[in-house]
Motif scaffolding. Structure first.
Motif, PDB file in Angstrom:
ATOM      1  N   CYS A 376       0.818  -1.219   0.000  1.00 50.47           N
ATOM      2  CA  CYS A 376       0.000   0.000   0.000  1.00 50.47           C
ATOM      3  C   CYS A 376       0.851   1.268   0.000  1.00 50.47           C
ATOM      4  O   CYS A 376       0.324   2.365  -0.244  1.00 50.47           O
ATOM      5  N   HIS A 377       2.130   1.151   0.289  1.00 48.29           N
ATOM      6  CA  HIS A 377       2.980   2.329   0.474  1.00 48.29           C
ATOM      7  C   HIS A 377       3.096   3.168  -0.798  1.00 48.29           C
ATOM      8  O   HIS A 377       3.155   2.643  -1.908  1.00 48.29           O
ATOM      9  N   ASP A 378       3.103   4.485  -0.614  1.00 49.96           N
ATOM     10  CA  ASP A 378       3.438   5.431  -1.689  1.00 49.96           C
ATOM     11  C   ASP A 378       2.450   5.372  -2.847  1.00 49.96           C
ATOM     12  O   ASP A 378       2.827   5.497  -4.012  1.00 49.96           O
ATOM     13  N   GLY A 379       1.176   5.227  -2.523  1.00 52.33           N
ATOM     14  CA  GLY A 379       0.170   5.184  -3.579  1.00 52.33           C
ATOM     15  C   GLY A 379       0.134   6.429  -4.433  1.00 52.33           C
ATOM     16  O   GLY A 379      -0.186   6.358  -5.625  1.00 52.33           O
ATOM     17  N   SER A 380       0.460   7.575  -3.863  1.00 49.28           N
ATOM     18  CA  SER A 380       0.397   8.816  -4.627  1.00 49.28           C
ATOM     19  C   SER A 380       1.388   8.822  -5.788  1.00 49.28           C
ATOM     20  O   SER A 380       1.173   9.512  -6.789  1.00 49.28           O
ATOM     21  N   ASN A 381       2.467   8.058  -5.671  1.00 43.70           N
ATOM     22  CA  ASN A 381       3.412   7.921  -6.775  1.00 43.70           C
ATOM     23  C   ASN A 381       3.139   6.690  -7.628  1.00 43.70           C
ATOM     24  O   ASN A 381       3.419   6.685  -8.827  1.00 43.70           O
ATOM     25  N   ARG A 382       2.596   5.642  -7.008  1.00 46.88           N
ATOM     26  CA  ARG A 382       2.416   4.393  -7.739  1.00 46.88           C
ATOM     27  C   ARG A 382       1.125   4.354  -8.547  1.00 46.88           C
ATOM     28  O   ARG A 382       1.103   3.794  -9.654  1.00 46.88           O
ATOM     29  N   GLN A 383       0.046   4.914  -8.028  1.00 44.07           N
ATOM     30  CA  GLN A 383      -1.217   4.871  -8.767  1.00 44.07           C
ATOM     31  C   GLN A 383      -1.115   5.500 -10.155  1.00 44.07           C
ATOM     32  O   GLN A 383      -1.602   4.926 -11.134  1.00 44.07           O
ATOM     33  N   PRO A 384      -0.476   6.682 -10.297  1.00 48.02           N
ATOM     34  CA  PRO A 384      -0.391   7.265 -11.647  1.00 48.02           C
ATOM     35  C   PRO A 384       0.408   6.422 -12.630  1.00 48.02           C
ATOM     36  O   PRO A 384       0.211   6.543 -13.846  1.00 48.02           O
ATOM     37  N   LYS A 385       1.306   5.593 -12.123  1.00 43.66           N
ATOM     38  CA  LYS A 385       2.182   4.816 -12.996  1.00 43.66           C
ATOM     39  C   LYS A 385       1.654   3.410 -13.247  1.00 43.66           C
ATOM     40  O   LYS A 385       1.861   2.847 -14.321  1.00 43.66           O
ATOM     41  N   PHE A 386       0.982   2.815 -12.257  1.00 38.40           N
ATOM     42  CA  PHE A 386       0.595   1.413 -12.347  1.00 38.40           C
ATOM     43  C   PHE A 386      -0.890   1.192 -12.639  1.00 38.40           C
ATOM     44  O   PHE A 386      -1.258   0.152 -13.154  1.00 38.40           O
ATOM     45  N   ILE A 387      -1.746   2.147 -12.281  1.00 32.11           N
ATOM     46  CA  ILE A 387      -3.189   1.975 -12.410  1.00 32.11           C
ATOM     47  C   ILE A 387      -3.808   2.921 -13.434  1.00 32.11           C
ATOM     48  O   ILE A 387      -4.558   2.499 -14.315  1.00 32.11           O
ATOM     49  N   VAL A 388      -3.512   4.203 -13.328  1.00 34.35           N
ATOM     50  CA  VAL A 388      -4.146   5.193 -14.201  1.00 34.35           C
ATOM     51  C   VAL A 388      -3.936   4.881 -15.684  1.00 34.35           C
ATOM     52  O   VAL A 388      -4.875   5.060 -16.488  1.00 34.35           O
ATOM     53  N   PRO A 389      -2.758   4.393 -16.129  1.00 35.53           N
ATOM     54  CA  PRO A 389      -2.638   4.068 -17.566  1.00 35.53           C
ATOM     55  C   PRO A 389      -3.640   3.019 -18.041  1.00 35.53           C
ATOM     56  O   PRO A 389      -4.142   3.111 -19.167  1.00 35.53           O
ATOM     57  N   SER A 390      -3.942   2.035 -17.201  1.00 39.21           N
ATOM     58  CA  SER A 390      -4.960   1.045 -17.588  1.00 39.21           C
ATOM     59  C   SER A 390      -6.340   1.684 -17.664  1.00 39.21           C
ATOM     60  O   SER A 390      -7.159   1.320 -18.524  1.00 39.21           O
ATOM     61  N   VAL A 391      -6.617   2.632 -16.769  1.00 39.16           N
ATOM     62  CA  VAL A 391      -7.895   3.352 -16.821  1.00 39.16           C
ATOM     63  C   VAL A 391      -8.008   4.096 -18.149  1.00 39.16           C
ATOM     64  O   VAL A 391      -9.035   4.012 -18.849  1.00 39.16           O
ATOM     65  N   ARG A 392      -6.978   4.814 -18.520  1.00 36.88           N
ATOM     66  CA  ARG A 392      -7.020   5.595 -19.751  1.00 36.88           C
ATOM     67  C   ARG A 392      -7.155   4.682 -20.979  1.00 36.88           C
ATOM     68  O   ARG A 392      -7.904   4.999 -21.916  1.00 36.88           O
ATOM     69  N   ASP A 393      -6.441   3.561 -20.967  1.00 34.88           N
ATOM     70  CA  ASP A 393      -6.560   2.623 -22.085  1.00 34.88           C
ATOM     71  C   ASP A 393      -7.977   2.078 -22.184  1.00 34.88           C
ATOM     72  O   ASP A 393      -8.525   1.916 -23.287  1.00 34.88           O
ATOM     73  N   GLY A 394      -8.580   1.786 -21.034  1.00 37.87           N
ATOM     74  CA  GLY A 394      -9.946   1.269 -21.036  1.00 37.87           C
ATOM     75  C   GLY A 394     -10.943   2.271 -21.581  1.00 37.87           C
ATOM     76  O   GLY A 394     -11.839   1.922 -22.369  1.00 37.87           O
ATOM     77  N   ILE A 395     -10.805   3.521 -21.170  1.00 34.30           N
ATOM     78  CA  ILE A 395     -11.710   4.561 -21.656  1.00 34.30           C
ATOM     79  C   ILE A 395     -11.549   4.738 -23.165  1.00 34.30           C
ATOM     80  O   ILE A 395     -12.533   4.831 -23.908  1.00 34.30           O
ATOM     81  N   ARG A 396     -10.295   4.746 -23.629  1.00 37.23           N
ATOM     82  CA  ARG A 396     -10.062   4.895 -25.067  1.00 37.23           C
ATOM     83  C   ARG A 396     -10.652   3.723 -25.864  1.00 37.23           C
ATOM     84  O   ARG A 396     -11.154   3.898 -26.975  1.00 37.23           O
ATOM     85  N   ALA A 397     -10.562   2.535 -25.277  1.00 34.35           N
ATOM     86  CA  ALA A 397     -11.050   1.341 -25.976  1.00 34.35           C
ATOM     87  C   ALA A 397     -12.543   1.132 -25.809  1.00 34.35           C
ATOM     88  O   ALA A 397     -13.128   0.243 -26.447  1.00 34.35           O
ATOM     89  N   GLY A 398     -13.177   1.914 -24.939  1.00 36.82           N
ATOM     90  CA  GLY A 398     -14.605   1.777 -24.714  1.00 36.82           C
ATOM     91  C   GLY A 398     -14.991   0.546 -23.918  1.00 36.82           C
ATOM     92  O   GLY A 398     -16.127   0.055 -24.031  1.00 36.82           O
ATOM     93  N   ILE A 399     -14.042   0.033 -23.092  1.00 32.69           N
ATOM     94  CA  ILE A 399     -14.379  -1.111 -22.250  1.00 32.69           C
ATOM     95  C   ILE A 399     -14.479  -0.652 -20.798  1.00 32.69           C
ATOM     96  O   ILE A 399     -14.097   0.458 -20.433  1.00 32.69           O
TER      97      ILE A 399
END
Length: 491
Positions: A376-399
């Protein structure tokens, strides 16, 4: 009585403990590594130890270095044992220990980084490598590029002869080499960052440009920054690990490293001043690093977050217990399969689905005793790198990004500062106070969390994500983590 590590002591190691099979006195330094945490000592140092044991490249030994005051404590501990490290590999069946001898010195840690700059200015140093954490690269999350306005960078630009950051020190060392007519060194990041070499190049060249544009142009032309993907689960060291070294293996080491048996290193062959024969130690040299990297960062590093936040809220302490919990495992499998794997391409050795199975088996290893708190440590640095890109890809792909929105809601709930039992969560992020305040505000106004643009960029304005986030955060507060996970898994 437990044995303290030293050059003289390792000649008497019991047969069950592997030690250096090469003459350490004959090693000479070719690499300065900045950031002597557990990961480096269980990863890069092990690969070089394997290489040296083959009788190869004994002019590429490691000199340790640090740029933060706490690094001096690690220096003291390692210098007291001749820079030897105990690495304990933990499989579900047994444990094995080896003594790593690839590091032979550790630069004095000083506020102005003078000793570090002097060492990397020397022509014998041909690689400067880094593990300074994901948050140590001064990246503006809104732009994804180097932030020249960060106060630490501004301070180094104003005082380049006494820099306090790693990039200020690297630029000072390169400047000294340029002025002396010495070939530059390769800068090799070993941190878990998408495009870690490119990110490092941006930081070094960007730092130099603030000081001397001509120097920046020379660095951009002459210095190389290979991208790489690194992987090995390496928990933090505490009393448990020190006791394991002492009671199981008879070793008195205040800073042993424990790790899983699995390790992987994939790297571009892009070195301006030579390199060790990494491939002889099992490193994959390829031009397709980004494909390997995306698989690892999205599925493993992102998966750690998917597992850790709900588990922590439920009071589950260890990662292997978390993945055994049916709701946590169900959440992990559903999010990964439906929302992460569609954006990951296969590599020659592995499909994304097979890699997911491998990751689950690795996390389930009970011997490693990795904690959900570490994940759980350092989510403020890890979320933008490990999670947000998948969110953006999903939105772009419409899934669907439904599960990833729930993960963000679980992170927000975690940052409110208490698990569901009411127990307090000790600060667990460099920006913890800000996160707690924002999470508390988000309880009544969920969008406040998504307005952290350094994490989410413009996702607050994207209903496919923001509306699901608000739905899940309200449900977590109203019904709890268990009921929310059940609702999601059954959807």
């Amino acid at each position: 009585m437990a044995m303290r590590l030293s050059n003289s002591a390792i000649t008497g190691l019991p047969g069950s403990i592997q030690g250096p099979t090469y003459d350490r006195a004959a090693l000479t330094t070719g690499i300065v590594h900045i950031g002597l945490g557990n990961f480096h000592r269980a990863h890069q140092a092990v690969y070089l130890d394997d290489l040296f044991s083959k009788g190869l490249d004994h002019d590429w030994a490691i000199c340790g270095a640090g740029v933060r005051a706490p690094d001096a404590g690690m220096r003291d501990a390692l210098m007291a044992q001749d820079c030897l490290s105990t690495v304990i590999e933990l499989s579900p069946e047994d444990a094995s220990a080896r003594i790593i001898g690839a590091m032979i010195d550790f630069v004095e840690v000083a506020p102005d980084n003078g000793p570090l700059i002097a060492r990397i200015s020397d022509a014998s140093i041909r690689i400067v490598s880094l593990t300074v954490t994901e948050g140590g690269y001064f990246v503006d999350a809104g732009t994804g590029t180097f932030d020249p306005t960060h106060p630490d960078i501004v301070a180094d630009a104003a005082n380049p002869g006494a820099p306090r950051t790693v990039f200020g020190a690297i630029v000072a060392g390169l400047r000294a080499r340029k002025d002396a007519g010495i070939k530059p060194f390769t800068v090799m990041s070993c941190d878990n960052l998408p495009g870690n070499g490119t990110v490092t190049r941006d930081a070094v060249v960007g730092m130099a440009r603030l000081i001397d544009p001509a120097l920046a142009d020379w660095i951009a032309l002459e210095v190389t920054f290979p991208n790489s993907m690194v992987d090995r689960i390496t928990p933090a060291t505490g009393d448990r690990e020190r006791a394991l070294a002492r009671e199981t293996f008879g070793l008195d080491d205040p800073v042993p490293v424990t790790c899983e048996p699995f390790r992987q290193w994939v790297m571009e062959d892009n070195f301006c001043n030579g390199r060790p024969r990494f491939e002889e130690a099992g490193v994959t040299l390829t031009s397709e690093v980004h494909t390997y990297e995306r698989m690892k960062i999205r599925i493993l590093n992102g998966g750690h977050a998917i597992i850790a936040y709900p588990a922590a809220l439920l009071g589950i302490e260890y990662a292997h217990e978390a993945i055994a919990h049916p709701l946590v495992r169900g959440f992990f499998r559903k999010v990964e399969t439906e929302e992460v794997l569609p954006h990951v391409a296969p590599v020659p050795e592995m499909t994304p689905a097979a890699y997911l199975e491998l990751i689950e088996s690795r996390v389930a290893n009970p011997a490693v005793v990795d904690t959900t708190r570490r994940l759980c440590h350092d989510g403020s640095n890890r979320q933008p790198k490990f999670i947000v890109p998948s969110v953006r890809d999903g939105i772009r792909a419409g899934i669907s990004v439904n599960g990833l929105a729930l993960l963000s809601a679980l992170w927000c709930r975690y940052c409110a500062g208490q698990i569901e039992s009411g127990a307090e969560i000790a600060p667990n992020d460099p920006s913890w106070d800000m996160l707690v305040a924002t999470a508390q505000e988000a309880r009544s106004r969920p969008r406040a969390w998504l307005e952290m643009s350094d994490v989410y960029g413009d996702l607050a304005q994207m209903p496919a994500f923001s509306e699901r986030f608000e739905y899940w955060l309200r449900m977590i507060w109203q019904t709890g983590t268990t009921a929310t996970l059940e609702t999601y898994i059954q959807s």
